[in-house]
Design a protein around this motif. Structure first.
Motif, PDB file in Angstrom:
ATOM      1  N   ILE A 166       0.831  -1.205   0.000  1.00 57.57           N
ATOM      2  CA  ILE A 166       0.000   0.000   0.000  1.00 57.57           C
ATOM      3  C   ILE A 166       0.867   1.257   0.000  1.00 57.57           C
ATOM      4  CG2 ILE A 166      -1.713   1.328   1.318  1.00 57.57           C
ATOM      5  CD1 ILE A 166      -2.638  -1.452   2.469  1.00 57.57           C
ATOM      6  N   SER A 167       1.883   1.268   0.885  1.00 54.41           N
ATOM      7  CA  SER A 167       2.752   2.440   0.974  1.00 54.41           C
ATOM      8  C   SER A 167       4.159   2.042   1.396  1.00 54.41           C
ATOM      9  CB  SER A 167       2.189   3.468   1.964  1.00 54.41           C
ATOM     10  OG  SER A 167       2.199   2.949   3.284  1.00 54.41           O
ATOM     11  N   VAL A 168       5.124   2.845   0.942  1.00 54.54           N
ATOM     12  CA  VAL A 168       6.527   2.676   1.310  1.00 54.54           C
ATOM     13  C   VAL A 168       7.054   4.064   1.625  1.00 54.54           C
ATOM     14  CG1 VAL A 168       8.822   1.948   0.546  1.00 54.54           C
ATOM     15  CG2 VAL A 168       6.798   0.690  -0.232  1.00 54.54           C
ATOM     16  N   ASP A 169       7.517   4.267   2.855  1.00 52.40           N
ATOM     17  CA  ASP A 169       7.997   5.574   3.277  1.00 52.40           C
ATOM     18  C   ASP A 169       9.339   5.453   3.974  1.00 52.40           C
ATOM     19  OD1 ASP A 169       5.645   7.322   2.636  1.00 52.40           O
ATOM     20  OD2 ASP A 169       4.655   5.922   4.012  1.00 52.40           O
ATOM     21  N   ARG A 170      10.117   6.501   3.850  1.00 49.62           N
ATOM     22  CA  ARG A 170      11.366   6.579   4.607  1.00 49.62           C
ATOM     23  C   ARG A 170      10.990   6.846   6.055  1.00 49.62           C
ATOM     24  NH1 ARG A 170      16.179  10.720   2.994  1.00 49.62           N
ATOM     25  NH2 ARG A 170      17.476  10.403   4.834  1.00 49.62           N
ATOM     26  N   SER A 171      11.530   6.068   6.939  1.00 49.09           N
ATOM     27  CA  SER A 171      11.216   6.204   8.356  1.00 49.09           C
ATOM     28  C   SER A 171      12.275   7.044   9.041  1.00 49.09           C
ATOM     29  CB  SER A 171      11.153   4.819   9.003  1.00 49.09           C
ATOM     30  OG  SER A 171      10.925   4.932  10.393  1.00 49.09           O
ATOM     31  N   SER A 172      11.875   7.789  10.050  1.00 50.16           N
ATOM     32  CA  SER A 172      12.842   8.590  10.801  1.00 50.16           C
ATOM     33  C   SER A 172      13.411   7.806  11.974  1.00 50.16           C
ATOM     34  CB  SER A 172      12.178   9.870  11.309  1.00 50.16           C
ATOM     35  OG  SER A 172      11.099   9.547  12.158  1.00 50.16           O
ATOM     36  N   LYS A 173      12.979   6.567  12.138  1.00 48.03           N
ATOM     37  CA  LYS A 173      13.508   5.744  13.222  1.00 48.03           C
ATOM     38  C   LYS A 173      14.967   5.445  12.948  1.00 48.03           C
ATOM     39  CE  LYS A 173       9.047   3.748  14.108  1.00 48.03           C
ATOM     40  NZ  LYS A 173       8.162   2.650  13.853  1.00 48.03           N
ATOM     41  N   GLN A 174      15.743   5.307  13.999  1.00 50.01           N
ATOM     42  CA  GLN A 174      17.175   5.064  13.883  1.00 50.01           C
ATOM     43  C   GLN A 174      17.478   3.602  14.156  1.00 50.01           C
ATOM     44  OE1 GLN A 174      19.435   7.320  13.056  1.00 50.01           O
ATOM     45  NE2 GLN A 174      21.334   6.335  13.575  1.00 50.01           N
ATOM     46  N   TYR A 175      18.286   2.992  13.313  1.00 50.72           N
ATOM     47  CA  TYR A 175      18.742   1.620  13.533  1.00 50.72           C
ATOM     48  C   TYR A 175      19.753   1.627  14.663  1.00 50.72           C
ATOM     49  CZ  TYR A 175      21.289  -2.728  12.742  1.00 50.72           C
ATOM     50  OH  TYR A 175      21.892  -3.933  12.907  1.00 50.72           O
ATOM     51  N   GLU A 176      19.510   0.817  15.685  1.00 55.38           N
ATOM     52  CA  GLU A 176      20.378   0.806  16.854  1.00 55.38           C
ATOM     53  C   GLU A 176      21.237  -0.454  16.952  1.00 55.38           C
ATOM     54  OE1 GLU A 176      20.779   3.349  18.798  1.00 55.38           O
ATOM     55  OE2 GLU A 176      19.121   4.558  18.061  1.00 55.38           O
ATOM     56  N   GLY A 177      21.097  -1.369  16.006  1.00 54.04           N
ATOM     57  CA  GLY A 177      21.800  -2.645  16.083  1.00 54.04           C
ATOM     58  C   GLY A 177      23.255  -2.560  15.676  1.00 54.04           C
ATOM     59  N   LYS A 178      23.937  -3.696  15.835  1.00 56.25           N
ATOM     60  CA  LYS A 178      25.332  -3.797  15.427  1.00 56.25           C
ATOM     61  C   LYS A 178      25.369  -4.057  13.927  1.00 56.25           C
ATOM     62  CE  LYS A 178      26.792  -5.794  19.789  1.00 56.25           C
ATOM     63  NZ  LYS A 178      27.284  -6.990  20.446  1.00 56.25           N
ATOM     64  N   LYS A 179      26.429  -3.635  13.281  1.00 58.82           N
ATOM     65  CA  LYS A 179      26.539  -3.801  11.830  1.00 58.82           C
ATOM     66  C   LYS A 179      26.676  -5.258  11.411  1.00 58.82           C
ATOM     67  CE  LYS A 179      27.594   0.598  10.146  1.00 58.82           C
ATOM     68  NZ  LYS A 179      27.583   1.167   8.869  1.00 58.82           N
ATOM     69  N   ASP A 180      27.179  -6.142  12.294  1.00 56.57           N
ATOM     70  CA  ASP A 180      27.381  -7.530  11.897  1.00 56.57           C
ATOM     71  C   ASP A 180      26.240  -8.435  12.375  1.00 56.57           C
ATOM     72  OD1 ASP A 180      27.927  -7.421  14.571  1.00 56.57           O
ATOM     73  OD2 ASP A 180      29.698  -8.696  14.480  1.00 56.57           O
ATOM     74  N   PHE A 181      25.107  -7.854  12.697  1.00 57.60           N
ATOM     75  CA  PHE A 181      23.987  -8.632  13.217  1.00 57.60           C
ATOM     76  C   PHE A 181      22.682  -8.084  12.655  1.00 57.60           C
ATOM     77  CE2 PHE A 181      20.562  -9.076  16.307  1.00 57.60           C
ATOM     78  CZ  PHE A 181      20.595 -10.426  16.569  1.00 57.60           C
ATOM     79  N   TRP A 182      21.811  -8.956  12.241  1.00 59.22           N
ATOM     80  CA  TRP A 182      20.460  -8.512  11.903  1.00 59.22           C
ATOM     81  C   TRP A 182      19.483  -9.599  12.250  1.00 59.22           C
ATOM     82  CZ3 TRP A 182      17.384 -10.660   8.023  1.00 59.22           C
ATOM     83  CH2 TRP A 182      18.025 -11.415   7.061  1.00 59.22           C
ATOM     84  N   ALA A 183      18.250  -9.214  12.472  1.00 56.23           N
ATOM     85  CA  ALA A 183      17.243 -10.155  12.934  1.00 56.23           C
ATOM     86  C   ALA A 183      15.967  -9.968  12.148  1.00 56.23           C
ATOM     87  CB  ALA A 183      16.973  -9.934  14.419  1.00 56.23           C
ATOM     88  N   VAL A 184      15.208 -11.037  12.026  1.00 58.22           N
ATOM     89  CA  VAL A 184      13.891 -10.955  11.412  1.00 58.22           C
ATOM     90  C   VAL A 184      12.884 -11.260  12.507  1.00 58.22           C
ATOM     91  CG1 VAL A 184      12.339 -11.905   9.678  1.00 58.22           C
ATOM     92  CG2 VAL A 184      14.765 -11.659   9.161  1.00 58.22           C
ATOM     93  N   THR A 185      12.066 -10.286  12.824  1.00 57.55           N
ATOM     94  CA  THR A 185      11.019 -10.488  13.819  1.00 57.55           C
ATOM     95  C   THR A 185       9.680 -10.197  13.178  1.00 57.55           C
ATOM     96  OG1 THR A 185      11.267  -8.226  14.616  1.00 57.55           O
ATOM     97  CG2 THR A 185      12.448  -9.923  15.834  1.00 57.55           C
ATOM     98  N   VAL A 186       8.691 -10.983  13.502  1.00 54.30           N
ATOM     99  CA  VAL A 186       7.336 -10.766  13.008  1.00 54.30           C
ATOM    100  C   VAL A 186       6.402 -10.856  14.200  1.00 54.30           C
ATOM    101  CG1 VAL A 186       5.528 -11.621  11.490  1.00 54.30           C
ATOM    102  CG2 VAL A 186       7.895 -11.687  10.734  1.00 54.30           C
TER     103      VAL A 186
END
Length: 195
Positions: A166-186
């Motif tokens: 429906i929509s795709v927007d740039r978010s102003s939220k800041q990524y706080e994670g480490k660069k060598d780690f990512w997670a998928v949460t639902v």
């Protein structure tokens, strides 16, 4: 025999070349200043930016359409602390983390299509979180590494073409994670994490 070159009236004997920081920001007239990117608007190369002289923390770089800049730019007490800054053409920082907020009709395979689209463009994804909205739609927020605004906008155009988005927007939220780690949460549950 030698021809004299005309002297420009605009030339200044006291002018200094702008300095470049490792973050890719040029601050006129200030040598070796600390630069950080404002978490309220997360500027990317290509964004129209402005600098704010903080007390003890160097220059905080904001997008010119940032809510904080817009609300403070005419404040007589702060006006002298806003200074011109610009993006350097060459920077040692080549990628910047950006957040994208996607709303779509919920369906099986939606997250897979989003991840596949990002992967096809050879863009690194750090994190994806999803939740069901009260109206039954899905809200997926992803953090990605991009070279700048142009690459982010290209990705957003591709994401908008995904079935049921429906929509795709740039978010102003800041990524706080480490660069060598990512997670998928639902829906608040960690599905998988990668190091």
């Amino acid at each position: 025999g030698q021809s004299k070159k005309p002297v420009s009236s605009e030339a200044s004997v006291h002018s200094k070349a702008p300095k470049k920081t490792s973050n890719g920001i040029i601050v006129d007239g200030i040598d070796d200043c600390a630069v950080k990117f404002a978490k309220c608007c997360t500027p990317l190369p290509g964004d129209d930016v402005i600098g704010f002289i903080t007390k003890g923390h160097g220059i905080s770089v904001h997008k010119r359409d940032c809510v904080n800049y817009q609300s403070q730019k005419d404040n007589p007490e702060l006006i002298s602390r806003w200074i011109p800054v610009s993006w350097a053409e060459e920077r040692s920082t080549t990628y910047f983390v950006a957040m994208i907020d996607i709303v779509a009709h919920d369906r099986i395979g939606l997250l897979a299509d989003i991840v596949n689209t990002i992967s096809t463009l050879r863009i690194q994804m750090h994190e994806a979180t999803g939740r069901e909205l009260k109206n039954g739609n899905a809200n997926v927020i992803v953090s990605v590494s991009v070279a700048g605004k142009e690459q982010l906008e290209n990705l957003m155009i591709k994401l908008k073409k995904i079935d049921s988005v429906i929509s795709v927007d740039r978010s102003s939220k800041q990524y706080e994670g480490k660069k060598d780690f990512w997670a998928v949460t639902v829906c608040g549950k960690l599905l998988r994490s990668y190091k």
